[in-house]
Design an enzyme around this catalytic site. Structure first.
Site, short mmCIF file in Angstrom:
data_model
loop_
_atom_site.label_atom_id
_atom_site.label_comp_id
_atom_site.label_asym_id
_atom_site.label_seq_id
_atom_site.Cartn_x
_atom_site.Cartn_y
_atom_site.Cartn_z
N PHE A 59 0.88 -1.25 -0.02
CA PHE A 59 -0.17 0.23 -0.04
C PHE A 59 0.84 1.12 0.14
O PHE A 59 0.29 2.37 -0.14
CB PHE A 59 -0.87 -0.13 1.32
CG PHE A 59 -0.41 -0.15 2.33
CD1 PHE A 59 0.26 1.08 3.12
CD2 PHE A 59 -0.31 -1.38 3.32
CE1 PHE A 59 0.82 0.75 4.40
CE2 PHE A 59 0.40 -1.66 4.50
CZ PHE A 59 0.97 -0.40 5.08
N ARG A 87 -3.31 6.25 21.06
CA ARG A 87 -3.67 5.21 20.20
C ARG A 87 -4.94 4.57 20.56
O ARG A 87 -5.96 4.15 19.62
CB ARG A 87 -2.45 4.05 20.06
CG ARG A 87 -1.48 4.62 19.35
CD ARG A 87 -0.32 3.66 19.17
NE ARG A 87 -0.73 2.59 18.12
CZ ARG A 87 -0.46 2.88 16.88
NH1 ARG A 87 0.00 4.14 16.60
NH2 ARG A 87 -0.91 2.13 15.96
N ARG A 104 -11.35 7.02 14.63
CA ARG A 104 -11.26 6.36 13.32
C ARG A 104 -12.75 5.82 13.05
O ARG A 104 -13.17 5.96 11.82
CB ARG A 104 -10.17 5.32 13.33
CG ARG A 104 -8.61 6.07 13.03
CD ARG A 104 -7.60 4.97 13.19
NE ARG A 104 -6.39 5.41 12.51
CZ ARG A 104 -5.15 5.18 12.69
NH1 ARG A 104 -5.30 3.75 13.73
NH2 ARG A 104 -4.22 5.34 12.45
N ASN A 114 -7.69 6.85 7.05
CA ASN A 114 -8.34 6.45 8.37
C ASN A 114 -8.19 7.80 9.32
O ASN A 114 -8.02 7.53 10.42
CB ASN A 114 -7.66 5.30 8.95
CG ASN A 114 -6.27 5.35 9.00
OD1 ASN A 114 -5.54 6.34 8.51
ND2 ASN A 114 -5.48 4.30 9.52
N HIS A 117 -3.33 9.67 12.24
CA HIS A 117 -1.95 9.18 12.54
C HIS A 117 -1.67 9.39 13.88
O HIS A 117 -1.88 10.37 14.61
CB HIS A 117 -0.83 9.82 11.74
CG HIS A 117 0.52 9.08 12.26
ND1 HIS A 117 1.13 8.14 11.95
CD2 HIS A 117 1.39 9.83 13.02
CE1 HIS A 117 2.24 7.91 12.90
NE2 HIS A 117 2.59 8.99 13.39
P1 ATP Z 1 -0.53 5.33 11.83
O1 ATP Z 1 0.86 5.10 11.38
O2 ATP Z 1 -1.14 6.19 10.62
O3 ATP Z 1 -0.96 5.90 13.02
P2 ATP Z 1 -1.24 2.63 12.36
O4 ATP Z 1 0.07 2.81 13.08
O5 ATP Z 1 -2.52 2.23 12.81
O6 ATP Z 1 -1.57 3.97 11.63
P3 ATP Z 1 0.43 1.60 10.35
O7 ATP Z 1 0.38 -0.10 10.33
O8 ATP Z 1 1.64 2.22 10.92
O9 ATP Z 1 -1.01 1.78 11.18
O10 ATP Z 1 0.01 1.93 8.69
C1 ATP Z 1 0.42 3.44 8.40
C2 ATP Z 1 -0.74 3.80 7.74
O11 ATP Z 1 -0.65 3.20 6.31
C3 ATP Z 1 -2.32 3.37 7.98
O12 ATP Z 1 -2.46 4.36 9.11
C4 ATP Z 1 -3.09 3.60 6.86
O13 ATP Z 1 -3.32 4.90 6.18
C5 ATP Z 1 -2.04 2.86 5.83
N1 ATP Z 1 -2.23 1.42 5.94
C6 ATP Z 1 -1.94 0.46 6.68
N2 ATP Z 1 -2.45 -0.91 6.65
C7 ATP Z 1 -3.01 -0.55 5.21
C8 ATP Z 1 -3.59 -1.37 4.47
N3 ATP Z 1 -3.72 -2.94 4.43
N4 ATP Z 1 -4.20 -1.01 3.16
C9 ATP Z 1 -4.07 0.39 2.90
N5 ATP Z 1 -3.14 1.13 3.64
C10 ATP Z 1 -2.80 0.79 4.84
MG MG Z 2 1.84 3.45 12.51
#
Ligand code: ATP
Ligand code: MG
Length: 144
Positions: A59, A87, A104, A114, A117
């Site tokens: 992604f 979180r 969210r 979403n 961040h």
């Molecule tokens: P953030 O880092 O934005 O706070 P998070 O820690 O919950 O969110 P991460 O796994 O760090 O999630 O992913 C970073 C960002 O990448 C997510 O917030 C989302 O915008 C995007 N993302 C994560 N997983 C997916 C996926 N499976 N498909 C599309 N986009 C995704």
């Molecule tokens: Mg993250």
């Protein structure tokens, strides 16, 4: 001891939908102090650097395109145990799995778009706050 700050980004979809006010209100209502705040547009280079841990993910390109598609609000939030507390308030990455009342659940469009961040560790919170804010742009309730 857990840290007292975290970095949030209100993402382009939420800014476009005029959710900046409602999201900041929710943040304040949950006991966070806003120690730094600005509205900016990320460059492709900034977004790629910020999300570099996800470089190999399927992604990544789509995420960079989304994050640079409009303005974002970046802010430093302060509270005891800020990273974990925020979180919890954000809810799960996928809004379909996010608990009722979380940012969210209320404001996200889908797993990519979403709404917000939040830093995932004190160490990354430090790095991310420094990424966006100079010392002169911060107004901490904790640092002396
Ligand atoms: P953030 O880092 O934005 O706070 P998070 O820690 O919950 O969110 P991460 O796994 O760090 O999630 O992913 C970073 C960002 O990448 C997510 O917030 C989302 O915008 C995007 N993302 C994560 N997983 C997916 C996926 N499976 N498909 C599309 N986009 C995704
Ligand atoms: Mg993250």
């Amino acid at each position: 001891m857990a840290g007292t700050k975290t970095l949030t980004i209100i993402k382009p979809g939420a800014v476009r939908n005029e959710y900046v006010g409602p999201i900041l209100a929710k943040i304040n209502a949950n006991g966070f102090h806003i120690a730094a705040l600005k509205l900016i547009r990320l460059t492709k280079e900034q977004a790629e650097r910020f999300y570099s841990v996800h470089r190999e993910k399927h992604f990544f390109r789509s995420l960079i395109n989304f994050m640079t598609s409009g303005q974002v609000v970046v802010a430093i939030l302060e509270k005891e145990n800020a990273v974990a507390e925020y979180r919890k308030l954000m809810g799960a990455t996928d809004p379909l799995k996010a608990e009722k009342g979380t940012i969210r659940k209320l404001f996200a469009e889908n797993i990519e778009r979403n709404a917000v961040h939040g830093s995932d560790s004190d160490e990354n919170a430090e790095i991310e706050c420094n990424f966006f804010f100079a010392r002169s742009e911060r107004f901490s309730n904790f640092d002396t």
